[in-house]
Write a protein that holds these residues in place. Structure first.
Motif, mmCIF file in Angstrom:
data_model
loop_
_atom_site.group_PDB
_atom_site.id
_atom_site.type_symbol
_atom_site.label_atom_id
_atom_site.label_comp_id
_atom_site.label_asym_id
_atom_site.label_seq_id
_atom_site.Cartn_x
_atom_site.Cartn_y
_atom_site.Cartn_z
ATOM 1 N N THR A 79 0.821 -1.215 0.000
ATOM 2 C CA THR A 79 0.000 0.000 0.000
ATOM 3 C C THR A 79 0.850 1.258 0.000
ATOM 4 O O THR A 79 0.336 2.351 -0.238
ATOM 5 N N LYS A 80 2.139 1.145 0.297
ATOM 6 C CA LYS A 80 3.016 2.318 0.372
ATOM 7 C C LYS A 80 3.883 2.491 -0.875
ATOM 8 O O LYS A 80 4.706 3.400 -0.921
ATOM 9 N N THR A 81 3.724 1.617 -1.867
ATOM 10 C CA THR A 81 4.513 1.719 -3.088
ATOM 11 C C THR A 81 3.914 2.786 -4.001
ATOM 12 O O THR A 81 2.740 2.704 -4.366
ATOM 13 N N THR A 82 4.704 3.793 -4.376
ATOM 14 C CA THR A 82 4.208 4.883 -5.222
ATOM 15 C C THR A 82 5.236 5.213 -6.297
ATOM 16 O O THR A 82 6.440 5.055 -6.093
ATOM 17 N N VAL A 83 4.754 5.671 -7.443
ATOM 18 C CA VAL A 83 5.596 6.246 -8.484
ATOM 19 C C VAL A 83 5.018 7.616 -8.813
ATOM 20 O O VAL A 83 3.846 7.741 -9.190
ATOM 21 N N THR A 84 5.831 8.665 -8.662
ATOM 22 C CA THR A 84 5.360 10.038 -8.863
ATOM 23 C C THR A 84 6.373 10.783 -9.727
ATOM 24 O O THR A 84 7.471 10.300 -10.007
ATOM 25 N N ASP A 85 5.984 11.980 -10.149
ATOM 26 C CA ASP A 85 6.903 12.824 -10.903
ATOM 27 C C ASP A 85 8.014 13.316 -9.991
ATOM 28 O O ASP A 85 7.781 13.671 -8.825
#
Length: 478
Positions: free
Chosen positions: A423-429
């Motif tokens: 739930t904490k895995t993110t890909v952002t700019d």
């Protein structure tokens, strides 16, 4: 607050109340209680000092047992929950457990069942008792002590070390007519046995006469008059079904409750290049953030997580290539050499205390941020050590050819295991901003490519000596 099944004691006739696929056939039974009703649940009886408390996270309300006495502190379950396996001759008992306040619990019972309450401070048969150290005993129209001779490995394991990290673990007891298994977190098998149902090796009575076991206890009430403490563990989500669940089904229960991906063997026996996370794809100018718990056999500094940065190919696929492997112990390698060959990275820093490194990394919580700007990557790990101290490791390196190709990241481990919080895995700019004070630039980003030929009067960065790179920028990592 968790949002799960609320207070169920069900005979399931297919698809009832969102139950899992393994409990959807006529005659399947599943008892489940997540303790969300707390003390208002009239189907449960608290003995001793136990109480229902709001754990304040995904666990929601849990049962916190009392401790320090014998046959005094435990939670009594409904009387019929072991009586539904007469036809299936199978049973699974599962629940979450955490050490919390428990002391002196090596021999402590974790689940017990009898024909009646203890009399004069002792229990008698029929009885079914499972201890925290992974042993169990059954005496119900036939008896089985689950001896070394019955153990599939030839000797019984005895240990409560799985509780030492004081984290939540999923404990399961799985039985059929001829087999029994006690495991933690699905793939950490404490003991498994195979029996022939002759005298002294008899399981069938648990199924045929399960209705005789009416006094069912979670967290205490040791067998006979044995002098073993009721453990002050915390419990959640007790489940009993008339099916022998598979490892995959148990792993799904764990994932549904606390969506974490397990990488490696939870007993930290993971072999080299044998267990991997999923691939995480990073496009140009993107930032990947991962959170995971790291566990180690502690035989060497290398018994921990390893980050791989590769091209956009799968392992074993034609054309697969690695840019770098970054290890937690301030070491790594690339196709051009190991860390001693400094040509393949720009910067490598950390603040480890090597005197306690192995112990601090075992049970540590890692927040890893991989920031990409063109063909430069900054891999940064913030590590909350199990010793209570904070550590970091930071590596900057060229990666991804001309910067337009996708790259991949994945994690592996050797002689350890990882719990990745999905739930904490993110890909952002990737966000870049300047930060200037009266004395000049107060902080610097990693190195990001700039086309200096298009900037009038621009020169190479004197601090790094790398042509066409500049660094007086602050990277905001989401």
């Amino acid at each position: 607050m968790k949002q799960l099944l609320k207070k169920s004691c069900l005979i399931l006739l297919g698809g009832v109340m969102g139950t899992a696929a393994w409990a959807q056939n006529a005659g399947d039974y599943k008892y489940f209680n997540d303790f969300e009703l707390g003390s208002a649940d009239a189907t449960l009886t608290v003995h001793g000092d136990g109480t229902f408390v709001d754990n304040g996270d995904d666990m929601g309300y849990v049962f916190q047992n009392g401790g320090g006495a014998k046959r005094t502190h435990y939670l009594q379950l409904p009387a019929d929950v072991l009586s539904h396996s007469a036809e299936s001759h199978e049973m699974t008992i599962g629940f979450w457990v955490k050490r919390n306040n428990a002391v002196d619990f090596w021999f402590s019972p974790i689940f017990t069942a009898y024909g009646a309450a203890p009399v004069d401070g002792a229990n008698t048969w029929p009885m079914f008792a499972v201890e925290s150290r992974g042993l169990m005993y059954l005496n119900n129209t036939g008896w089985c002590d689950f001896t070394n001779n019955d153990n599939d490995k030839g000797t019984n394991y005895e240990g409560t070390f799985w509780l030492d990290d004081n984290k939540w673990h999923y404990f399961t007891i799985i039985l059929t007519e001829t087999t029994a298994k006690v495991s933690v977190d699905a793939n950490n098998v404490l003991n498994s046995w195979t029996v022939d149902n002759t005298d002294g090796h008899y399981i069938k009575g648990l199924f045929d006469n399960g209705a005789d076991l009416k006094y069912i206890c979670l967290g205490g009430n040791q067998a006979w008059n044995w002098s073993d403490n009721d453990p002050a563990y915390a419990f959640d989500d007790i489940m009993i079904t008339n099916k022998a669940l598979t490892d995959a089904e148990i792993k799904q229960i764990i994932t549904d409750k606390n969506p974490k991906t397990v990488v490696g063997n939870t007993d930290n026996t993971t072999g080299w290049w044998s267990a991997f996370s999923e691939y995480f794809t990073l496009e140009e100018n993107k930032t990947l953030k991962l959170e995971f718990d790291n566990y180690s056999a502690m035989s060497a500094n290398s018994d921990n997580w390893i980050l791989l940065l590769t091209n956009d190919k799968a392992r074993g696929e034609e054309g697969y290539a690695e840019y770098a492997a970054i290890r937690v112990d301030n070491w790594g390698w690339s196709p051009t050499g190991d860390k001693d060959n400094t040509s393949w990275y720009t910067a490598w820093t950390s603040n480890y205390n090597w005197d306690v490194f192995k112990q601090a990394m075992n049970g540590s919580h890692v927040v890893m941020t991989i920031t990409r700007g063109g063909n430069v990557v900054n891999a940064h790990a913030d590590i909350a050590g199990s010793d209570g101290n904070s550590y970091f490791e930071d590596v900057v390196l060229p990666c991804g050819e001309d910067g337009t190709q996708n790259i991949r990241a994945f994690l592996t481990t050797e002689r350890g295991h990882l719990l990745i919080n999905d739930t904490k895995t993110t890909v952002t700019d990737t966000k870049i901003t300047g930060e200037i004070t009266e004395s000049g630039y107060s902080s610097f980003s990693s190195f990001f490519p700039l086309d200096l030929s298009s900037i009038d009067g621009a020169t190479a960065n004197a601090a790094t000596g790398i042509q066409n790179y500049c660094c007086p920028l602050k990277v905001e990592k989401p």
